[in-house]
Design a protein around this motif. Structure first.
Motif, PDB file in Angstrom:
ATOM      1  N   ASN A 166     -31.105  52.507 110.148  1.00 15.99           N
ATOM      2  CA  ASN A 166     -32.216  52.783 109.237  1.00 15.99           C
ATOM      3  C   ASN A 166     -32.503  51.625 108.293  1.00 15.99           C
ATOM      4  O   ASN A 166     -33.510  51.636 107.591  1.00 15.99           O
ATOM      5  CB  ASN A 166     -31.918  54.038 108.417  1.00 15.99           C
ATOM      6  CG  ASN A 166     -31.909  55.289 109.268  1.00 15.99           C
ATOM      7  OD1 ASN A 166     -32.706  55.422 110.183  1.00 15.99           O
ATOM      8  ND2 ASN A 166     -30.994  56.187 108.974  1.00 15.99           N
ATOM      9  N   VAL A 167     -31.630  50.629 108.255  1.00 17.10           N
ATOM     10  CA  VAL A 167     -31.774  49.527 107.300  1.00 17.10           C
ATOM     11  C   VAL A 167     -33.072  48.742 107.485  1.00 17.10           C
ATOM     12  O   VAL A 167     -33.764  48.475 106.495  1.00 17.10           O
ATOM     13  CB  VAL A 167     -30.527  48.617 107.309  1.00 17.10           C
ATOM     14  CG1 VAL A 167     -30.731  47.389 106.433  1.00 17.10           C
ATOM     15  CG2 VAL A 167     -29.306  49.409 106.849  1.00 17.10           C
ATOM     16  N   VAL A 198     -28.408  37.549 106.078  1.00 24.17           N
ATOM     17  CA  VAL A 198     -29.480  37.063 106.951  1.00 24.17           C
ATOM     18  C   VAL A 198     -28.871  35.999 107.845  1.00 24.17           C
ATOM     19  O   VAL A 198     -28.370  34.979 107.377  1.00 24.17           O
ATOM     20  CB  VAL A 198     -30.675  36.529 106.138  1.00 24.17           C
ATOM     21  CG1 VAL A 198     -31.702  35.888 107.062  1.00 24.17           C
ATOM     22  CG2 VAL A 198     -31.304  37.657 105.323  1.00 24.17           C
ATOM     23  N   VAL A 199     -28.892  36.256 109.136  1.00 24.34           N
ATOM     24  CA  VAL A 199     -28.296  35.374 110.125  1.00 24.34           C
ATOM     25  C   VAL A 199     -29.248  34.243 110.487  1.00 24.34           C
ATOM     26  O   VAL A 199     -28.848  33.090 110.630  1.00 24.34           O
ATOM     27  CB  VAL A 199     -27.897  36.173 111.389  1.00 24.34           C
ATOM     28  CG1 VAL A 199     -27.331  35.264 112.462  1.00 24.34           C
ATOM     29  CG2 VAL A 199     -26.918  37.282 111.027  1.00 24.34           C
ATOM     30  N   ALA A 200     -30.529  34.588 110.642  1.00 28.54           N
ATOM     31  CA  ALA A 200     -31.516  33.581 111.049  1.00 28.54           C
ATOM     32  C   ALA A 200     -32.923  34.110 110.857  1.00 28.54           C
ATOM     33  O   ALA A 200     -33.136  35.320 110.781  1.00 28.54           O
ATOM     34  CB  ALA A 200     -31.320  33.214 112.522  1.00 28.54           C
ATOM     35  N   VAL A 201     -33.841  33.184 110.786  1.00 25.69           N
ATOM     36  CA  VAL A 201     -35.264  33.491 110.892  1.00 25.69           C
ATOM     37  C   VAL A 201     -35.771  32.648 112.055  1.00 25.69           C
ATOM     38  O   VAL A 201     -35.680  31.420 112.026  1.00 25.69           O
ATOM     39  CB  VAL A 201     -36.038  33.168 109.597  1.00 25.69           C
ATOM     40  CG1 VAL A 201     -37.534  33.389 109.805  1.00 25.69           C
ATOM     41  CG2 VAL A 201     -35.518  34.000 108.424  1.00 25.69           C
ATOM     42  N   VAL A 202     -36.242  33.317 113.082  1.00 23.19           N
ATOM     43  CA  VAL A 202     -36.748  32.644 114.272  1.00 23.19           C
ATOM     44  C   VAL A 202     -38.264  32.531 114.128  1.00 23.19           C
ATOM     45  O   VAL A 202     -38.956  33.550 114.030  1.00 23.19           O
ATOM     46  CB  VAL A 202     -36.376  33.421 115.552  1.00 23.19           C
ATOM     47  CG1 VAL A 202     -36.926  32.727 116.788  1.00 23.19           C
ATOM     48  CG2 VAL A 202     -34.863  33.613 115.639  1.00 23.19           C
ATOM     49  N   ASP A 205     -28.502  44.685 120.713  1.00 23.53           N
ATOM     50  CA  ASP A 205     -29.531  44.976 119.711  1.00 23.53           C
ATOM     51  C   ASP A 205     -29.078  44.673 118.285  1.00 23.53           C
ATOM     52  O   ASP A 205     -29.808  44.968 117.338  1.00 23.53           O
ATOM     53  CB  ASP A 205     -29.955  46.443 119.803  1.00 23.53           C
ATOM     54  CG  ASP A 205     -30.789  46.705 121.040  1.00 23.53           C
ATOM     55  OD1 ASP A 205     -31.751  45.948 121.259  1.00 23.53           O
ATOM     56  OD2 ASP A 205     -30.487  47.659 121.775  1.00 23.53           O
ATOM     57  N   LEU A 206     -27.899  44.123 118.135  1.00 23.80           N
ATOM     58  CA  LEU A 206     -27.378  43.785 116.806  1.00 23.80           C
ATOM     59  C   LEU A 206     -27.144  42.287 116.733  1.00 23.80           C
ATOM     60  O   LEU A 206     -26.830  41.671 117.742  1.00 23.80           O
ATOM     61  CB  LEU A 206     -26.068  44.541 116.537  1.00 23.80           C
ATOM     62  CG  LEU A 206     -26.188  46.068 116.522  1.00 23.80           C
ATOM     63  CD1 LEU A 206     -24.803  46.687 116.350  1.00 23.80           C
ATOM     64  CD2 LEU A 206     -27.129  46.555 115.446  1.00 23.80           C
ATOM     65  N   PRO A 207     -27.271  41.653 115.598  1.00 23.86           N
ATOM     66  CA  PRO A 207     -27.697  42.209 114.324  1.00 23.86           C
ATOM     67  C   PRO A 207     -29.127  42.754 114.407  1.00 23.86           C
ATOM     68  O   PRO A 207     -29.857  42.524 115.372  1.00 23.86           O
ATOM     69  CB  PRO A 207     -27.625  41.054 113.345  1.00 23.86           C
ATOM     70  CG  PRO A 207     -27.013  39.911 114.058  1.00 23.86           C
ATOM     71  CD  PRO A 207     -26.984  40.239 115.511  1.00 23.86           C
ATOM     72  N   LEU A 208     -29.493  43.466 113.361  1.00 27.47           N
ATOM     73  CA  LEU A 208     -30.805  44.092 113.260  1.00 27.47           C
ATOM     74  C   LEU A 208     -31.881  43.038 113.071  1.00 27.47           C
ATOM     75  O   LEU A 208     -31.605  41.925 112.640  1.00 27.47           O
ATOM     76  CB  LEU A 208     -30.800  45.067 112.079  1.00 27.47           C
ATOM     77  CG  LEU A 208     -29.731  46.150 112.164  1.00 27.47           C
ATOM     78  CD1 LEU A 208     -29.576  46.836 110.817  1.00 27.47           C
ATOM     79  CD2 LEU A 208     -30.036  47.140 113.265  1.00 27.47           C
ATOM     80  N   ILE A 263     -33.432  38.109 111.339  1.00 23.53           N
ATOM     81  CA  ILE A 263     -32.254  38.762 111.911  1.00 23.53           C
ATOM     82  C   ILE A 263     -31.207  38.898 110.804  1.00 23.53           C
ATOM     83  O   ILE A 263     -30.848  37.908 110.171  1.00 23.53           O
ATOM     84  CB  ILE A 263     -31.698  37.937 113.084  1.00 23.53           C
ATOM     85  CG1 ILE A 263     -32.794  37.734 114.131  1.00 23.53           C
ATOM     86  CG2 ILE A 263     -30.469  38.608 113.688  1.00 23.53           C
ATOM     87  CD1 ILE A 263     -32.464  36.690 115.178  1.00 23.53           C
ATOM     88  N   PHE A 264     -30.738  40.126 110.588  1.00 26.04           N
ATOM     89  CA  PHE A 264     -29.785  40.359 109.501  1.00 26.04           C
ATOM     90  C   PHE A 264     -28.862  41.526 109.847  1.00 26.04           C
ATOM     91  O   PHE A 264     -29.178  42.334 110.724  1.00 26.04           O
ATOM     92  CB  PHE A 264     -30.521  40.630 108.180  1.00 26.04           C
ATOM     93  CG  PHE A 264     -31.477  41.782 108.219  1.00 26.04           C
ATOM     94  CD1 PHE A 264     -31.061  43.066 107.898  1.00 26.04           C
ATOM     95  CD2 PHE A 264     -32.801  41.588 108.579  1.00 26.04           C
ATOM     96  CE1 PHE A 264     -31.951  44.129 107.935  1.00 26.04           C
ATOM     97  CE2 PHE A 264     -33.706  42.637 108.617  1.00 26.04           C
ATOM     98  CZ  PHE A 264     -33.271  43.924 108.288  1.00 26.04           C
ATOM     99  N   GLY A 265     -27.746  41.569 109.169  1.00 28.93           N
ATOM    100  CA  GLY A 265     -26.822  42.668 109.425  1.00 28.93           C
ATOM    101  C   GLY A 265     -25.672  42.694 108.455  1.00 28.93           C
ATOM    102  O   GLY A 265     -25.575  41.876 107.536  1.00 28.93           O
ATOM    103  N   ASN A 266     -24.816  43.665 108.704  1.00 33.01           N
ATOM    104  CA  ASN A 266     -23.615  43.865 107.909  1.00 33.01           C
ATOM    105  C   ASN A 266     -22.520  44.312 108.874  1.00 33.01           C
ATOM    106  O   ASN A 266     -22.612  45.403 109.442  1.00 33.01           O
ATOM    107  CB  ASN A 266     -23.872  44.932 106.833  1.00 33.01           C
ATOM    108  CG  ASN A 266     -22.676  45.157 105.947  1.00 33.01           C
ATOM    109  OD1 ASN A 266     -21.539  45.045 106.386  1.00 33.01           O
ATOM    110  ND2 ASN A 266     -22.933  45.487 104.702  1.00 33.01           N
ATOM    111  N   PRO A 267     -21.492  43.493 109.086  1.00 33.17           N
ATOM    112  CA  PRO A 267     -20.447  43.845 110.049  1.00 33.17           C
ATOM    113  C   PRO A 267     -19.769  45.187 109.764  1.00 33.17           C
ATOM    114  O   PRO A 267     -19.350  45.869 110.690  1.00 33.17           O
ATOM    115  CB  PRO A 267     -19.435  42.700 109.936  1.00 33.17           C
ATOM    116  CG  PRO A 267     -20.216  41.562 109.380  1.00 33.17           C
ATOM    117  CD  PRO A 267     -21.270  42.171 108.504  1.00 33.17           C
TER     118      PRO A 267
END
Length: 136
Positions: A123-124, A39-43, A83-86, A63-67
Motif C-alpha cells: 500500500n506504500v 529511494v533506490v533509483a529514479v529511472v 516486483d520489489l522494490p516498489l 524505485i523505493f522500498g524498505n527491507p
C-alpha cells in the motif's frame, strides 16, 4: 486537482498530478523518504531515449522500498522479488500535469496468492502518491 484516470492496463492505478513529471517525481521522492523508505533509483526513460537518439514523452520511474517490509513478502512468496522494490511511474501524456501510476496492491496480492493481511507494504506507493497528489 487530481482525478483517477481510466486505463486498460490491468493491475495499475493511475491518477493525474497537477505538476509536471520532474516536480511530481521530486515530491514523491521526498514523501517516500519521509515515510522511511529508501529511494533506490529514479529511472529516466526519456533521457535514456535521447541518449540513443530517440524521443519519447517524459517518463520516469522512482524505485523505493524498505527491507523490513519487503523481506516478509519475499519469504512468503519468493517470486514477488521481481516486483520489489516498489515503484511509481510518472509520465507526460500531452495534457497539463502528468500521470502517476502504481501497482494495485490487491492485484499483486492475488498474483502471488498472498492474503490481505500481508498487503500493508504494497500500500506504500498508493499512500505516497496520494499524499503528494492530495497535498497532504
Amino acid at each position: 486537482m487530481t482525478t483517477e484516470v481510466e486505463l486498460a492496463v490491468t493491475g495499475l492505478v493511475t491518477r493525474r498530478s497537477a505538476h509536471d513529471v520532474a516536480e511530481t517525481i521530486s515530491a514523491i521522492h521526498a514523501e517516500a523518504e519521509r515515510r522511511g523508505a529508501t529511494v533506490v533509483a529514479v529511472v529516466d526513460h526519456a533521457a535514456s531515449a535521447r541518449k540513443a537518439g530517440l524521443t519519447m514523452p517524459e517518463t520516469q520511474v522512482i524505485i523505493f522500498g524498505n527491507p523490513r517490509a519487503g523481506t516478509a513478502l519475499m519469504q512468503a512468496s519468493p517470486d514477488i522479488a521481481i516486483d520489489l522494490p516498489l515503484r511509481v511511474m510518472v509520465r507526460d501524456d500531452g495534457h497539463p500535469g502528468s500521470l502517476v501510476s502504481w501497482q494495485d496492491p490487491a492485484y499483486v496480492l492475488q498474483r502471488y496468492g498472498l492474503g490481505e493481511d500481508q498487503g500493508t507494504p504494497l500500500n506504500v506507493p498508493a499512500a505516497v502518491a496520494t499524499a503528494v497528489l492530495d497535498g497532504r
